[in-house]
Motif scaffolding. Structure first.
Motif, short mmCIF file in Angstrom:
data_model
loop_
_atom_site.label_atom_id
_atom_site.label_comp_id
_atom_site.label_asym_id
_atom_site.label_seq_id
_atom_site.Cartn_x
_atom_site.Cartn_y
_atom_site.Cartn_z
N GLY A 19 18.13 27.45 66.52
CA GLY A 19 16.87 28.17 66.54
C GLY A 19 16.74 29.16 67.69
N ILE A 20 17.41 28.89 68.81
CA ILE A 20 17.32 29.79 69.97
C ILE A 20 18.56 30.66 70.11
N SER A 21 19.44 30.65 69.12
CA SER A 21 20.74 31.32 69.23
C SER A 21 20.64 32.82 69.45
N VAL A 22 19.54 33.43 69.03
CA VAL A 22 19.37 34.88 69.24
C VAL A 22 19.41 35.23 70.72
N LEU A 23 18.97 34.31 71.58
CA LEU A 23 18.96 34.58 73.02
C LEU A 23 20.37 34.78 73.57
N GLY A 24 21.36 34.31 72.87
CA GLY A 24 22.74 34.52 73.30
C GLY A 24 23.34 35.83 72.84
N HIS A 25 22.56 36.63 72.09
CA HIS A 25 23.08 37.89 71.55
C HIS A 25 22.09 39.03 71.78
N VAL A 26 21.46 39.04 72.94
CA VAL A 26 20.42 40.04 73.19
C VAL A 26 20.97 41.45 73.28
N ASP A 27 22.24 41.59 73.66
CA ASP A 27 22.82 42.92 73.83
C ASP A 27 23.68 43.36 72.66
N PRO A 71 10.44 44.85 70.51
CA PRO A 71 9.85 44.16 69.35
C PRO A 71 10.89 43.63 68.37
N GLY A 72 12.00 44.39 68.18
CA GLY A 72 13.03 43.92 67.25
C GLY A 72 13.63 42.59 67.69
N LEU A 73 13.93 42.46 68.98
CA LEU A 73 14.49 41.22 69.51
C LEU A 73 13.45 40.10 69.46
N PHE A 74 12.21 40.43 69.77
CA PHE A 74 11.14 39.43 69.77
C PHE A 74 10.95 38.82 68.38
N PHE A 75 10.89 39.68 67.36
CA PHE A 75 10.64 39.17 66.02
C PHE A 75 11.90 38.60 65.37
N ALA A 76 13.08 39.06 65.79
CA ALA A 76 14.31 38.43 65.31
C ALA A 76 14.40 37.00 65.83
N SER A 77 14.07 36.81 67.10
CA SER A 77 14.04 35.47 67.67
C SER A 77 13.02 34.60 66.95
N MET A 78 11.87 35.18 66.64
CA MET A 78 10.83 34.45 65.92
C MET A 78 11.32 34.00 64.55
N ALA A 79 12.01 34.90 63.83
CA ALA A 79 12.45 34.60 62.47
C ALA A 79 13.40 33.40 62.45
N VAL A 80 14.34 33.38 63.40
CA VAL A 80 15.30 32.27 63.44
C VAL A 80 14.61 30.98 63.89
N HIS A 81 13.82 31.08 64.95
CA HIS A 81 13.19 29.89 65.52
C HIS A 81 12.17 29.28 64.56
#
Length: 256
Positions: free
Chosen positions: A214-222, A144-154
């Motif tokens: 907007g999708i930059s979180v996907l490059g920092h999932v780990d 959920p943290g990654l999901f909503f972090a991605s949402m916040a940026v996007h």
């Protein structure tokens, strides 16, 4: 006065047929994408292995949700919500009546654009809140943290789609042509959003693309950190403010 106008405009927009159709799009995405991501095409799996080095079901979902669903959705909603701002009111004669009140053309443009951003936020966040429990039940490894972090940026990329559509509308001054130009520009940006992932040589240049931010979180999932969320948000906020400033400058010289 302006806060009251913003509230009334948001309430009116939420009752419009186009907004209800947009809400239906978000509901459809929330229910369908988790099942689509459960059995992705082979080329999607290959891309994920190449770009992110993973075949994790949740990462597959997050990629499909962000790229195939949300990127396209914010383009369409941005144009639908803001593609005819000010121009539609001028064509119908409503703008002259509104500007007879203590509201300047710049204030009206800003209020209407911010109202469209508010509606976008309600639809966008609502779609994520609806999708989250479905994903948690249907896909293993939900983060959920990654999901909503991605949402916040996007979300701020979604605001960019609204602000750009509003700016193009007042620049072109013809609703159909403005909508077409906005769609072409936004879909071009969406199409180039992942170029830095599959071609590292283009990574630095791709950072100028607001959809890439907007999708930059996907490059920092780990190794996700607050900076990976707040940095892109700050950049996108600056881009959106610039678009609003250009739109306000144009509206100031627009003939009513």
């Amino acid at each position: 006065m302006k806060a009251r106008l913003l509230w009334l405009d948001m309430c009116a927009s939420l009752r419009e047929r186009k907004t209800l159709l947009a809400a239906a799009m978000m509901v459809y995405a929330a229910f369908s994408i988790p099942f689509i991501a459960a059995k992705p095409p082979a080329h999607v799996l290959s891309a994920l292995n190449g770009w992110f080095g993973t075949s994790d079901p949740f990462m597959i979902f997050l990629f499909v949700w962000t790229d195939l669903a949300m990127n396209k959705t914010i383009v369409i909603l941005g144009v639908v919500l803001a593609g005819g701002l000010v121009i539609r009111e001028r064509e119908t004669g409503v703008l002259q009546v509104l500007l007879s009140k203590p509201v300047s053309p710049v204030a009206y443009f800003l209020v209407r654009t911010l109202s469209a951003c508010g509606v976008m936020a309600l639809l966008y966040v609502g779609g994520h809140l609806l999708a989250a429990p479905i994903v948690a039940r249907t896909l293993p490894g939900f983060r959920p943290g990654l999901f909503f972090a991605s949402m916040a940026v996007h979300l701020f990329a979604a605001f960019f789609a609204v602000c750009l559509s509003a700016l193009v509308a007042v620049l072109v001054q013809r609703r159909s042509l403005a909508a077409l130009v906005s769609l072409l520009v936004l879909f071009l940006l969406v199409g180039l959003a992942f170029i830095g992932f599959y071609n590292p040589a283009w990574r630095e240049a791709s950072l100028f693309n607001p959809i890439t931010q907007g999708i930059s979180v996907l490059g920092h999932v780990d190794d996700l950190s607050p900076g990976h969320v707040l940095g892109p948000i700050a950049i996108l906020l600056g881009m959106n403010v610039a678009l609003l400033a250009l739109g306000a400058l144009r509206v100031r010289h627009l003939e009513v």
